[in-house]
Scaffold this motif. Structure first.
Motif, PDB file in Angstrom:
ATOM      1  N   UNK A 174       0.842  -1.211   0.000  1.00 58.34           N
ATOM      2  CA  UNK A 174       0.000   0.000   0.000  1.00 58.34           C
ATOM      3  C   UNK A 174       0.874   1.258   0.000  1.00 58.34           C
ATOM      4  N   UNK A 175       0.443   2.250  -0.727  1.00 61.48           N
ATOM      5  CA  UNK A 175       1.204   3.490  -0.821  1.00 61.48           C
ATOM      6  C   UNK A 175       1.033   4.354   0.422  1.00 61.48           C
ATOM      7  N   UNK A 176       1.747   5.449   0.493  1.00 62.40           N
ATOM      8  CA  UNK A 176       1.689   6.330   1.669  1.00 62.40           C
ATOM      9  C   UNK A 176       0.319   6.950   1.891  1.00 62.40           C
ATOM     10  N   UNK A 177      -0.516   6.990   0.844  1.00 59.67           N
ATOM     11  CA  UNK A 177      -1.831   7.603   0.993  1.00 59.67           C
ATOM     12  C   UNK A 177      -2.926   6.593   1.338  1.00 59.67           C
ATOM     13  N   UNK A 178      -2.556   5.316   1.465  1.00 57.78           N
ATOM     14  CA  UNK A 178      -3.553   4.305   1.839  1.00 57.78           C
ATOM     15  C   UNK A 178      -3.983   4.546   3.276  1.00 57.78           C
ATOM     16  N   UNK A 179      -5.298   4.498   3.508  1.00 51.40           N
ATOM     17  CA  UNK A 179      -5.821   4.776   4.841  1.00 51.40           C
ATOM     18  C   UNK A 179      -5.974   3.484   5.652  1.00 51.40           C
ATOM     19  N   UNK A 180      -6.002   3.665   6.950  1.00 51.66           N
ATOM     20  CA  UNK A 180      -6.168   2.543   7.873  1.00 51.66           C
ATOM     21  C   UNK A 180      -7.615   2.520   8.343  1.00 51.66           C
ATOM     22  N   UNK A 181      -8.273   1.362   8.192  1.00 54.72           N
ATOM     23  CA  UNK A 181      -9.671   1.222   8.607  1.00 54.72           C
ATOM     24  C   UNK A 181      -9.789   0.223   9.758  1.00 54.72           C
ATOM     25  N   UNK A 182     -10.901   0.315  10.513  1.00 55.36           N
ATOM     26  CA  UNK A 182     -11.092  -0.623  11.628  1.00 55.36           C
ATOM     27  C   UNK A 182     -11.064  -2.074  11.141  1.00 55.36           C
TER      28      UNK A 182
END
Length: 203
Positions: A174-182
């Motif tokens: 995943x790139x630096x802009x990938x978000x973290x989800x629950x």
């Protein structure tokens, strides 16, 4: 391997077999060690030992004049059966010894192989210390909703995110802009302490 039988024992067995075959009957007499020695092409002492075996088993009797008398065909049969059984036991004993020797050789090879496997595993562990581990993200984790760039995981833990498992989806690199989800499962690599530090950072 079949055991080697002493010559005098072989001659005693042959004489007993000849009695069973009817070459000698009960009461028959034969004399002279030299005569028997010539027939079997052995020394008189060898004949003496053979006759002594038969005498002990009451197959024959030996008079003071060294004349040999056949006493019992039945005992001659028992004499042969006795040595057949002894030979069978000896053969079984040899088989057991052979199997035990082979087992020791196999055990030795197995031990050496296991040692090689353990040593090889240790070398691999030293060469590749960055074993991947998965870390599940709780709903209330402070990194939820943030991007990989924002959480600065490597700076805080030394861990590098190589993938994110989201349900049945696997996001590789995943790139630096990938978000973290629950409930995401971050796949991270690092040293042996990476799991402990990452869990501590997330919580």
């Amino acid at each position: 391997m079949k055991p080697a039988i002493a010559m005098y024992r072989s001659i005693a067995l042959d004489l007993a077999q000849r009695m069973i075959n009817g070459d000698f009957t009960v009461g028959d007499k034969f004399s002279g060690r030299s005569l028997l020695a010539s027939h079997y092409n052995v020394s008189p002492e060898t004949i003496r030992k053979a006759i002594a075996l038969l005498k002990v088993k009451n197959v024959v009797n030996v008079s003071q004049g060294k004349e040999v008398t056949v006493l019992s065909v039945e005992n001659a049969y028992r004499f042969i059966e006795h040595y057949k059984s002894a030979e069978s036991v000896y053969s079984l004993h040899q088989d057991v010894e052979l199997l035990l020797r082979q087992k020791r050789e196999i055990d030795s090879k197995l031990e050496a192989l296991l040692t090689d496997i353990i040593n090889y595993s240790d070398r691999l562990r030293n060469l590749t210390p960055y074993n991947p581990v998965e870390v599940e993200i709780p709903e209330n984790a402070h990194i939820v909703g943030k991007t990989i760039s924002e959480i600065k995981l490597w700076q805080h833990t030394g861990a590098t995110i190589v993938a994110i498992r989201r349900g049945t989806q696997m996001i590789i690199s995943p790139g630096p802009n990938a978000s973290i989800e629950p409930h995401d499962r971050m796949v991270v690599v690092g040293d042996n302490e990476v799991l402990r530090r990452t869990l501590s950072f997330i919580s």
